[in-house]
Design an enzyme around this catalytic site. Sequence first.
Site: not given
Ligand code: ARG
Length: 566
Positions: A127, A130, A133
């Site tokens: 994905k 963005h 992130h």
């Molecule tokens: N991959 C998730 C997202 O893009 C964020 C992860 C954050 N870290 C965690 N331990 N949940 O929304």
Amino acid sequence: MIDFKKEISKLVSNQVESLSHGEVEELIEIPPNYNMGDYAMPCFKLAKAFRKSPNVIANEIVEDLKGNELFEKIENAGPYVNFFVNKEVFAQTVLEEIFTKKEKYGSQNIGQNQNVVIDYSAPNIAKPFHVGHLRSTVIGNSLYKIYEFLGYNSVGVNHLGDWGTQFGKMICAYKKWGNDEEIEKEPIKTLHYLYVKFHDEAEKKPELEDEGRLWFKKLEEGDEEAIKLWKWFADLSLREFNRIYDLLKVKFDHYTGESFYNDKMDRVVEMIKEKGILKESEGAYIVNLEKYDMPPCLIIKKDGTTIYATRDITAAIYRKDTFNFAKCLYLTDYSQNLHFAQWMKVIELMGFDWANQLEHAPFGRVSTEQGRLQTRKGNVILLDELLDKAIEKAGSLIEEKNPNLKDKEEVARKVGIGAVIYNDLSNNKIKDIVFNWDRMLSFDGETGPYVQYAHARANSVLEKAQFDISADVDYSLLTNEDTVEVIRLLEGFPQVVVAAMEKNEPSLITRHITDLAQAFNKFYHECPILVDEEELKKARLLLVFAVKNTIKVGLGLLGIEAPEKM
Ligand code: ARG
């Protein structure tokens, strides 16, 4: 460095036996403006003990403290005792400290090597990476550096979104419409396109969803083909993410994504069950959180697969076992508040006494002037395009302002990336931000280039002077108002770093060094530096050195580079 607040507490508590240093220190205030002194001590609290009016007490304290050389004036204003620091002593103590500590100015060993795990960035495989992130990456990277600077051992974890139902859908979409060549060429764009297509098609043909779920189940069961495809998607995605991390100069100690916990979840689910909190509900397994005013935390879905929360619970336990952290911080936008509150509650209910060491530090969302960013629909700003554009724009600014600059490309990268990072870290992190190119890259106002430019300007004065900086100067020459304003900001820097750590708020540093850059520019215009009077020049150059040093340290803690020339 003399801590004037502490000195005042000592002085006053020597006079007033009924109060300890600590008690006095808590009473000391910073007056709203410097005409009222640098510090003030209200005497209301003392009135009771002494059976005198606060005004009388304030007056007596002033009489007793007369002649102290740390202060040029101590006077009472009604019930307050106002302290005016001796500007010469002030300049000397601050500038000597910076001169001695240099790039360590502001660092301390508060953390005593305790581990702090910081979970940041965490984009999702296949994905787009963005702007949300990006915020997580930039805030997390800055906190990483701030904690290290204060004596903690930071452990940076990239909890990649590399597991979950979406990969079943992705595999399914790939098998139906995928083209290897296109994927190799532009992996994320193509894979994302497939994913979007899957959703469009599934609206017409809901049975596609089942097919997708089946593929994810296969993946969780270790099916060879499913694993091979998944791994391929992951490798390709990481290649693109790494390009972004290289541009930002961001590193991680561990790339342990969600899939890392696959073989660790059974045991954890078993533990939840043993605690008696796992309940069956319509074929799924949940932890009921009604008592805590939250919807249940889903642990195992009807089809037997795990979810995001299951992996977060497992990851937290793994991290505690592995790093014995004093704190584990999670950086995501606030749309995930409930998710974190839920699973952290489950950790607490499992009886782990370290549950309170887990901390979600949410931040606001990012939008463009065109509106919110969305992944599903495909209307996203791709981050690498955005960074490239920032660098390009910085490049044309340099071309316009300073076409003969050496290493133009490298400086453009530092300025462009710096502008993006600064923009992300300039406001309280919980606030939503809007992307605005012109504002971000402007050299005036509260921007990265503005602060970087102040640093480069200080540097060019120092270079022009060709002078060995020394802290052996006549400090009485550094006491005019514009100079003192700069020194106040220099002096305040270490406390700001600590506050930034305590609140997980790098923007405090951003604001402080922006104020410093502004005060320095004022000083630069009002107080000529390279003057004929040797002593004055020497003293002012020391100040310029201290400013350059402190801005550089501050920018460094934000993850922004400070070019020597711009
Ligand atoms: N991959 C998730 C997202 O893009 C964020 C992860 C954050 N870290 C965690 N331990 N949940 O929304």
